[in-house]
Design a protein around this motif. Structure first.
Motif, PDB file in Angstrom:
ATOM      1  N   CYS A  13      17.907 -30.737  10.153  1.00 35.58           N
ATOM      2  CA  CYS A  13      18.835 -31.739   9.617  1.00 35.58           C
ATOM      3  C   CYS A  13      20.283 -31.360   9.907  1.00 35.58           C
ATOM      4  O   CYS A  13      21.098 -32.209  10.266  1.00 35.58           O
ATOM      5  CB  CYS A  13      18.624 -31.907   8.116  1.00 35.58           C
ATOM      6  N   ILE A  14      20.602 -30.087   9.759  1.00 32.55           N
ATOM      7  CA  ILE A  14      21.966 -29.621  10.060  1.00 32.55           C
ATOM      8  C   ILE A  14      22.279 -29.818  11.535  1.00 32.55           C
ATOM      9  O   ILE A  14      23.373 -30.260  11.899  1.00 32.55           O
ATOM     10  CB  ILE A  14      22.131 -28.156   9.630  1.00 32.55           C
ATOM     11  N   LEU A  15      21.317 -29.512  12.404  1.00 29.87           N
ATOM     12  CA  LEU A  15      21.523 -29.724  13.838  1.00 29.87           C
ATOM     13  C   LEU A  15      21.752 -31.199  14.149  1.00 29.87           C
ATOM     14  O   LEU A  15      22.595 -31.553  14.973  1.00 29.87           O
ATOM     15  CB  LEU A  15      20.329 -29.214  14.636  1.00 29.87           C
ATOM     16  N   PHE A  16      21.006 -32.066  13.499  1.00 33.73           N
ATOM     17  CA  PHE A  16      21.158 -33.498  13.726  1.00 33.73           C
ATOM     18  C   PHE A  16      22.553 -33.961  13.329  1.00 33.73           C
ATOM     19  O   PHE A  16      23.216 -34.683  14.079  1.00 33.73           O
ATOM     20  CB  PHE A  16      20.095 -34.267  12.938  1.00 33.73           C
ATOM     21  N   VAL A  17      23.027 -33.527  12.162  1.00 32.90           N
ATOM     22  CA  VAL A  17      24.350 -33.930  11.692  1.00 32.90           C
ATOM     23  C   VAL A  17      25.441 -33.362  12.593  1.00 32.90           C
ATOM     24  O   VAL A  17      26.394 -34.059  12.951  1.00 32.90           O
ATOM     25  CB  VAL A  17      24.549 -33.513  10.218  1.00 32.90           C
ATOM     26  N   LEU A  18      25.314 -32.097  12.976  1.00 25.46           N
ATOM     27  CA  LEU A  18      26.306 -31.498  13.874  1.00 25.46           C
ATOM     28  C   LEU A  18      26.345 -32.221  15.213  1.00 25.46           C
ATOM     29  O   LEU A  18      27.418 -32.402  15.793  1.00 25.46           O
ATOM     30  CB  LEU A  18      26.001 -30.018  14.104  1.00 25.46           C
ATOM     31  N   ASN A  19      25.190 -32.621  15.697  1.00 25.85           N
ATOM     32  CA  ASN A  19      25.136 -33.321  16.973  1.00 25.85           C
ATOM     33  C   ASN A  19      25.809 -34.683  16.881  1.00 25.85           C
ATOM     34  O   ASN A  19      26.419 -35.145  17.845  1.00 25.85           O
ATOM     35  CB  ASN A  19      23.689 -33.465  17.430  1.00 25.85           C
ATOM     36  N   LYS A  20      25.741 -35.335  15.735  1.00 25.80           N
ATOM     37  CA  LYS A  20      26.389 -36.640  15.565  1.00 25.80           C
ATOM     38  C   LYS A  20      27.884 -36.512  15.329  1.00 25.80           C
ATOM     39  O   LYS A  20      28.672 -37.294  15.847  1.00 25.80           O
ATOM     40  CB  LYS A  20      25.760 -37.402  14.388  1.00 25.80           C
ATOM     41  N   ILE A  21      28.295 -35.506  14.559  1.00 30.30           N
ATOM     42  CA  ILE A  21      29.713 -35.351  14.217  1.00 30.30           C
ATOM     43  C   ILE A  21      30.487 -34.679  15.349  1.00 30.30           C
ATOM     44  O   ILE A  21      31.545 -35.146  15.748  1.00 30.30           O
ATOM     45  CB  ILE A  21      29.862 -34.551  12.906  1.00 30.30           C
ATOM     46  N   LEU A  22      29.974 -33.569  15.838  1.00 30.81           N
ATOM     47  CA  LEU A  22      30.638 -32.800  16.885  1.00 30.81           C
ATOM     48  C   LEU A  22      29.680 -32.612  18.055  1.00 30.81           C
ATOM     49  O   LEU A  22      28.947 -31.628  18.109  1.00 30.81           O
ATOM     50  CB  LEU A  22      31.088 -31.436  16.356  1.00 30.81           C
ATOM     51  N   ILE A  24      29.955 -31.625  21.058  1.00 30.18           N
ATOM     52  CA  ILE A  24      30.101 -30.406  21.865  1.00 30.18           C
ATOM     53  C   ILE A  24      29.347 -29.242  21.214  1.00 30.18           C
ATOM     54  O   ILE A  24      28.648 -28.488  21.895  1.00 30.18           O
ATOM     55  CB  ILE A  24      31.587 -30.060  22.067  1.00 30.18           C
ATOM     56  N   ILE A  25      29.485 -29.113  19.906  1.00 30.95           N
ATOM     57  CA  ILE A  25      28.772 -28.045  19.206  1.00 30.95           C
ATOM     58  C   ILE A  25      27.274 -28.309  19.252  1.00 30.95           C
ATOM     59  O   ILE A  25      26.475 -27.403  19.486  1.00 30.95           O
ATOM     60  CB  ILE A  25      29.277 -27.916  17.754  1.00 30.95           C
ATOM     61  N   GLY A  26      26.890 -29.554  19.037  1.00 35.83           N
ATOM     62  CA  GLY A  26      25.478 -29.905  19.084  1.00 35.83           C
ATOM     63  C   GLY A  26      24.867 -29.641  20.447  1.00 35.83           C
ATOM     64  O   GLY A  26      23.744 -29.142  20.559  1.00 35.83           O
ATOM     65  N   ILE A  33      18.840 -23.488  21.998  1.00 37.29           N
ATOM     66  CA  ILE A  33      17.451 -23.633  21.567  1.00 37.29           C
ATOM     67  C   ILE A  33      16.541 -23.788  22.775  1.00 37.29           C
ATOM     68  O   ILE A  33      15.452 -23.199  22.830  1.00 37.29           O
ATOM     69  CB  ILE A  33      17.308 -24.823  20.597  1.00 37.29           C
ATOM     70  N   ALA A  34      16.970 -24.566  23.759  1.00 39.34           N
ATOM     71  CA  ALA A  34      16.161 -24.736  24.972  1.00 39.34           C
ATOM     72  C   ALA A  34      15.992 -23.402  25.700  1.00 39.34           C
ATOM     73  O   ALA A  34      14.894 -23.081  26.171  1.00 39.34           O
ATOM     74  CB  ALA A  34      16.799 -25.773  25.895  1.00 39.34           C
ATOM     75  N   GLY A  35      17.061 -22.620  25.780  1.00 38.68           N
ATOM     76  CA  GLY A  35      16.957 -21.310  26.413  1.00 38.68           C
ATOM     77  C   GLY A  35      16.033 -20.381  25.650  1.00 38.68           C
ATOM     78  O   GLY A  35      15.245 -19.639  26.242  1.00 38.68           O
ATOM     79  N   HIS A  53      18.022 -33.231  24.352  1.00 37.08           N
ATOM     80  CA  HIS A  53      19.007 -33.408  23.296  1.00 37.08           C
ATOM     81  C   HIS A  53      20.352 -32.771  23.636  1.00 37.08           C
ATOM     82  O   HIS A  53      21.359 -33.080  23.004  1.00 37.08           O
ATOM     83  CB  HIS A  53      18.485 -32.837  21.979  1.00 37.08           C
ATOM     84  N   SER A  54      20.382 -31.892  24.628  1.00 27.10           N
ATOM     85  CA  SER A  54      21.650 -31.254  24.986  1.00 27.10           C
ATOM     86  C   SER A  54      22.456 -32.088  25.971  1.00 27.10           C
ATOM     87  O   SER A  54      23.614 -31.792  26.227  1.00 27.10           O
ATOM     88  CB  SER A  54      21.397 -29.872  25.590  1.00 27.10           C
TER      89      SER A  54
END
Length: 72
Positions: A13-22, A24-26, A33-35, A53-54
């Motif tokens: 959930c935190i990753l999802f929110v970070l990806n929507k808000i910022l 670049i960080i997401g 995570i892929a690596g 997702h990246s």
């Protein structure tokens, strides 16, 4: 075991929110995570899912919320 599952769900959930808000960080987090999945020899679909997702999904389309009046 339940605690680990709860932490995984909260982390996603935190990753999802970070990806929507910022984005670049997401993007950086999803590439990490892929690596990590690749290094641990996880199944290929899991690696591809994280890699997907990246990558930014905005390809110049007009969204309904930015009110750019190009497509309305």
């Amino acid at each position: 075991m339940q605690t680990i599952i709860v932490f995984i769900i909260i982390g996603l959930c935190i990753l999802f929110v970070l990806n929507k808000i910022l984005p670049i960080i997401g993007k950086t987090i999803w590439r990490g995570i892929a690596g990590l999945l690749r290094l641990t020899h996880a199944p290929i679909p899991a690696y591809q899912w994280a890699l997907k997702h990246s990558v930014p999904t905005n390809k110049g389309e007009c969204s309904h919320c930015d009110k750019c009046s190009k497509c309305h």
